[in-house]
Design a protein around this motif. Structure first.
Motif, PDB file in Angstrom:
ATOM      1  N   UNK A 141      -4.405  -3.068  -2.824  1.00 55.34           N
ATOM      2  CA  UNK A 141      -4.421  -2.474  -1.484  1.00 55.34           C
ATOM      3  C   UNK A 141      -5.600  -1.526  -1.296  1.00 55.34           C
ATOM      4  N   UNK A 142      -5.940  -1.299  -0.040  1.00 51.06           N
ATOM      5  CA  UNK A 142      -6.989  -0.343   0.312  1.00 51.06           C
ATOM      6  C   UNK A 142      -6.342   0.774   1.121  1.00 51.06           C
ATOM      7  N   UNK A 143      -6.120   1.908   0.492  1.00 46.52           N
ATOM      8  CA  UNK A 143      -5.457   3.031   1.148  1.00 46.52           C
ATOM      9  C   UNK A 143      -6.477   4.053   1.644  1.00 46.52           C
ATOM     10  N   UNK A 144      -6.046   4.914   2.531  1.00 45.56           N
ATOM     11  CA  UNK A 144      -6.861   6.052   2.928  1.00 45.56           C
ATOM     12  C   UNK A 144      -6.956   7.016   1.751  1.00 45.56           C
ATOM     13  N   UNK A 145      -8.091   7.705   1.648  1.00 41.32           N
ATOM     14  CA  UNK A 145      -8.336   8.571   0.488  1.00 41.32           C
ATOM     15  C   UNK A 145      -7.205   9.564   0.247  1.00 41.32           C
ATOM     16  N   UNK A 146      -6.711  10.180   1.317  1.00 38.92           N
ATOM     17  CA  UNK A 146      -5.681  11.205   1.136  1.00 38.92           C
ATOM     18  C   UNK A 146      -4.346  10.626   0.665  1.00 38.92           C
ATOM     19  N   UNK A 147      -4.131   9.322   0.895  1.00 37.53           N
ATOM     20  CA  UNK A 147      -2.855   8.710   0.524  1.00 37.53           C
ATOM     21  C   UNK A 147      -2.756   8.400  -0.963  1.00 37.53           C
ATOM     22  N   UNK A 179       0.832  -1.199   0.000  1.00 38.84           N
ATOM     23  CA  UNK A 179       0.000   0.000   0.000  1.00 38.84           C
ATOM     24  C   UNK A 179       0.866   1.249   0.000  1.00 38.84           C
ATOM     25  N   UNK A 180       0.226   2.396  -0.067  1.00 37.58           N
ATOM     26  CA  UNK A 180       0.960   3.662  -0.016  1.00 37.58           C
ATOM     27  C   UNK A 180       1.390   4.000   1.408  1.00 37.58           C
ATOM     28  N   UNK A 181       0.720   3.423   2.374  1.00 42.90           N
ATOM     29  CA  UNK A 181       1.083   3.614   3.779  1.00 42.90           C
ATOM     30  C   UNK A 181       1.499   2.278   4.366  1.00 42.90           C
TER      31      UNK A 181
END
Length: 222
Positions: A183-189, A106-108
């Motif tokens: 992946x499932x990231x937070x919208x801002x990420x 993921x991005x995070x």
């Protein structure tokens, strides 16, 4: 995944088994949407694997061991030495099978995950004493490891059978959990300049390596 029509599986008491059990031990609590309710999903996870992890209590302490297994209908067969404490412990056992299908980046860091298929089975094992069922259980184990190998190799002798313990475990109480996809990231990420996606993981069999003592002229056949 939705519940399918009933299969031809039965419990030890003779009742037809359709969907997976809904006991407290097998209820998927966290991320319940990943839980499968179709019994066929359980069969597919088990049939795609070769090694399970057997959890037992030995002398009051937990013990988890990698073990070969095989499925015949709605029964799981496991084998080992008659002297193995894990097969003589008594009481209920837990068996798990897991397939790692991908690393989810993921991005995070928080949302990194894995794509997987996993099964958990609980129950009271039964020591197989009937000679025909014992052979059938061992065949299921061998055929699950290498299909066709049981008929290609020498059959076990009475001495070998006497030294081998086979236990049977009903698939009546079981659960399946599956994760697939990106992946499932937070919208801002999603605005971050960080690569995200899935690194697939596959199990691949290599080329056969012959035994140094193999007689000339004997080839490997699948």
């Amino acid at each position: 995944m939705t519940t399918s029509a009933p299969h031809d599986a039965t419990s030890p008491g003779g009742q037809a088994l359709s969907g997976l059990s809904g006991t407290e031990r097998t209820r998927v609590r966290r991320l319940s949407e990943r839980g499968a309710t179709d019994r066929q999903a359980l069969y597919e996870v088990l049939d795609a694997g070769r090694i399970c992890h057997l959890g037992v209590i030995v002398d009051g302490s937990p013990r988890v061991l990698p073990t070969g297994y095989g499925r015949d209908g709605d029964t799981l067969y496991l084998h080992g030495s008659t002297g193995a404490a894990s097969l003589r412990a008594g009481g209920e056992i837990c068996v798990t099978v897991t397939h790692l299908d991908g690393l989810v980046l993921a991005r995070s860091v928080f949302h990194h995950s894995m794509n997987y298929r996993s099964a958990v089975i609980y129950g009271q094992p039964r020591l197989v004493t009937d000679p025909e069922e014992k052979l059938s259980g061992l065949r299921a184990v061998v055929e699950n490891l290498v299909p066709g190998r049981w008929d290609a190799a020498r059959q076990p002798t009475r001495k070998e059978l006497a030294a081998t313990a086979v236990i049977a475990l009903s698939l009546e109480e079981a659960s399946v959990k599956i994760r697939q996809g990106p992946p499932s990231d937070d919208d801002e990420d999603y605005e971050l300049d960080v690569w995200a996606g899935v690194l697939p993981v596959r199990e691949v069999l290599g080329d056969p390596v012959p035994d140094p003592l193999l007689r000339p002229g004997i080839g490997y056949s699948k």
